[in-house]
Design a protein around this motif. Structure first.
Motif, PDB file in Angstrom:
ATOM      1  N   UNK A  14      49.320  41.331  38.347  1.00 54.60           N
ATOM      2  CA  UNK A  14      48.153  41.911  39.004  1.00 54.60           C
ATOM      3  C   UNK A  14      47.068  40.843  39.104  1.00 54.60           C
ATOM      4  N   UNK A  15      46.110  41.088  39.930  1.00 54.16           N
ATOM      5  CA  UNK A  15      44.998  40.162  40.085  1.00 54.16           C
ATOM      6  C   UNK A  15      44.304  39.974  38.738  1.00 54.16           C
ATOM      7  N   UNK A  16      44.018  38.713  38.411  1.00 49.90           N
ATOM      8  CA  UNK A  16      43.359  38.414  37.150  1.00 49.90           C
ATOM      9  C   UNK A  16      43.882  37.125  36.543  1.00 49.90           C
ATOM     10  N   UNK A  17      43.529  36.926  35.298  1.00 46.24           N
ATOM     11  CA  UNK A  17      43.859  35.701  34.565  1.00 46.24           C
ATOM     12  C   UNK A  17      44.838  36.063  33.460  1.00 46.24           C
ATOM     13  N   UNK A  18      46.019  35.444  33.493  1.00 49.86           N
ATOM     14  CA  UNK A  18      47.127  35.837  32.617  1.00 49.86           C
ATOM     15  C   UNK A  18      47.567  34.665  31.747  1.00 49.86           C
TER      16      UNK A  18
END
Length: 140
Positions: A14-18
């Motif tokens: 998903x959109x974001x920082x992983x």
């Protein structure tokens, strides 16, 4: 000198920082053969990026997302490139700001990350695809 290279595909996120440090380490077990060297990670996409930062507190990654959404907003009427939706051009800009590669020293067969550092996949698209990374390790 030894050189190892591995291509991996990170499943859609998903959109974001992983945090992806464990995936990287699992992909390069040969790193243990090197006393010293370098590890370069390169993402083969123009709407996602890589960076290194806090690995312990997940709110840091949430704050990264908040910051970049404020700094590079969607639906800016001055953007011309919007073929894939309102997140299209902002995703390219965010990826350029953060960058498509990171370089990490290898020390005693391990990535020489600091105690609180981890590798992030920065996903800037709402409808992302799996992401391809090239991992190149060299040293002696």
């Amino acid at each position: 000198m030894k050189i190892f290279q591995q291509q991996i595909q990170i499943p859609r996120k998903k959109r974001g920082f992983h945090l992806i440090t464990p995936l990287i380490l699992a992909a390069i077990p040969t790193i243990s053969e090197l006393r010293s060297g370098m590890c370069q990670l390169f993402i083969q996409h123009s709407s996602a990026s890589l960076t290194i930062n806090e690995n312990a507190d997940p709110t840091v990654r949430e704050d990264f997302e908040t910051f970049f959404n404020k700094a590079v907003p969607e639906n800016d009427p001055d953007y011309l490139h919007d073929y894939e939706g309102p997140d299209d051009m902002p995703a390219h800009l965010k990826a350029s700001i953060l960058g498509s590669s990171v370089l990490i020293p290898i020390h005693q067969g391990q990535l020489a990350l600091g105690t609180w550092q981890g590798i992030y996949l920065c996903e800037h698209r709402d409808r992302a695809t799996p992401r391809n990374l090239i991992i190149t390790v060299w040293g002696e």
